[in-house]
Write a protein that holds these residues in place. Sequence first.
Motif, short mmCIF file in Angstrom:
data_model
loop_
_atom_site.label_atom_id
_atom_site.label_comp_id
_atom_site.label_asym_id
_atom_site.label_seq_id
_atom_site.Cartn_x
_atom_site.Cartn_y
_atom_site.Cartn_z
N ALA A 42 15.46 125.67 72.76
CA ALA A 42 15.96 126.23 71.50
C ALA A 42 16.10 125.14 70.44
O ALA A 42 16.41 123.98 70.76
N PHE A 43 15.84 125.50 69.18
CA PHE A 43 16.30 124.66 68.06
C PHE A 43 17.81 124.90 67.99
O PHE A 43 18.59 124.02 68.31
N SER A 44 18.19 126.12 67.67
CA SER A 44 19.59 126.50 67.79
C SER A 44 19.72 128.02 67.70
O SER A 44 19.09 128.65 66.84
N GLY A 48 22.88 131.13 61.72
CA GLY A 48 23.41 129.91 61.09
C GLY A 48 22.48 128.72 61.17
O GLY A 48 22.59 127.79 60.35
N ALA A 49 21.54 128.74 62.11
CA ALA A 49 20.60 127.61 62.22
C ALA A 49 19.67 127.50 61.02
O ALA A 49 19.08 126.44 60.77
N PHE A 50 19.55 128.60 60.25
CA PHE A 50 18.71 128.52 59.05
C PHE A 50 19.28 127.53 58.04
O PHE A 50 18.53 126.99 57.22
N THR A 51 20.60 127.31 58.06
CA THR A 51 21.18 126.42 57.04
C THR A 51 20.74 124.97 57.24
O THR A 51 20.14 124.38 56.31
N VAL A 83 24.01 131.01 54.90
CA VAL A 83 22.60 131.33 55.14
C VAL A 83 22.00 132.15 54.00
O VAL A 83 20.86 131.90 53.58
N SER A 84 22.75 133.13 53.48
CA SER A 84 22.19 133.99 52.43
C SER A 84 21.80 133.16 51.21
O SER A 84 20.76 133.39 50.58
N LYS A 85 22.63 132.19 50.88
CA LYS A 85 22.32 131.31 49.74
C LYS A 85 21.12 130.41 50.10
O LYS A 85 20.20 130.24 49.31
N ALA A 86 21.16 129.86 51.30
CA ALA A 86 20.11 128.92 51.72
C ALA A 86 18.73 129.60 51.69
O ALA A 86 17.78 129.04 51.14
N LYS A 99 23.66 126.52 76.16
CA LYS A 99 24.13 127.52 75.20
C LYS A 99 23.11 127.68 74.07
O LYS A 99 23.45 128.08 72.96
N ARG A 100 21.89 127.33 74.38
CA ARG A 100 20.78 127.42 73.41
C ARG A 100 21.13 126.69 72.11
O ARG A 100 20.78 127.10 71.01
N ASN A 101 21.88 125.61 72.26
CA ASN A 101 22.29 124.75 71.13
C ASN A 101 23.06 125.51 70.06
O ASN A 101 22.98 125.19 68.86
N ALA A 102 23.80 126.52 70.49
CA ALA A 102 24.69 127.21 69.55
C ALA A 102 25.65 126.18 68.97
O ALA A 102 26.12 125.27 69.65
N MET A 103 25.91 126.32 67.68
CA MET A 103 26.64 125.26 66.96
C MET A 103 28.14 125.54 66.97
O MET A 103 28.64 126.41 66.26
#
Length: 288
Positions: A74-76, A129-132, A163-166, A38-42
């Motif tokens: 994938a990272f995620s 979401g992986a950016f967080t 993510v927007s805050k991060a 699942k490409r490391n979907a969280m």
Amino acid sequence: MATMTAPTAEEKPVPGGNDVLVKFDEGIAWVHLNRPDKRNAMSVGLAREMNAVLDALEIDDRCKVIVLTGSGDAFSAGMDLKDFFRATDAISDVERHRAYRETRAWQWRTLMYYAKPTIAMVNGWCFGGAFTPLICCDLAIADEAAVFGLSEINWGIIPGGVVSKAISTLMGDREALYYVMTGEKFDGRRAKELGLVNEAVPADRLRERTRELALILAEKNPTVLRQARMAYKYAREMNWELAAEYLTAKGDQTTFVDVEKGRAQGMTQFLDEKTFKPGHGHYNRDAS
Ligand code: COA
């Protein structure tokens, strides 16, 4: 009564489960988001495992540094869209609240203020979401060909979670808004230019370069390293007056809690013994 003996390092259970895989080597805990199909979907399940893994590693002597990466290519791929949209649409408000709380816990609060240093190793796809967790790790190294994207605008949602805050903590407003508004993808080299990662390296150098950096961190006085990381992260949220007071107190606290007495050793070696110059290397941590 039977006497209890502490388990050896080899006997200690390795934290993790199906969705998170942990491997120990040389004081580094390599933590893999492990849903490669699942490409490391969280997912919510992955969040629960990550919370347990991070709790366990914080007090595990086999871990001096965490490297967060992904299994497979994938990272995620970001938040698990099935879990966080389809599934959470169908559950109670309380369950949804719980799912978000558990996700925020590991991706943001725990990682951002973790007791041990953290490096994100971005080995492939990194979306939404992986950016967080990427940003909440202390440092990051990417495969220069890794593909990053704030894809959400292209299918009807705003960037996932916080993510927007991060991104606003690392990227300039022009760049952040450009990618939020266009959803355009970019590679690891561009991620370096944007300040999202410290370095972008060819795929065949990624693990070794990450290992080198992790070993540098593993060699540091762990108490002072933790205090320095916390001081930076909290002070950046304060105005100058508060930061000055806080950082002075943090410096005093560091001296107090450092069991190695690093400051005293460094001073003695520089001022009295003249065996160490800060500009030329490290004080000898074993000298006491
Ligand atoms: N949530 C849930 N499932 C996901 C997912 C996500 N974010 N990303 C990938 N998957 C699943 C796919 O649905 C597919 O499942 P299936 O095998 O049951 O059909 C599986 O993972 C493999 O994905 P696939 O798209 O076939 O792989 P790919 O290598 O062709 O493409 C990506 C990889 C990452 C480019 C692509 O999966 C993608 O665009 N994912 C969504 C990224 C995104 O927008 N994330 C933001 C979420 S906040």
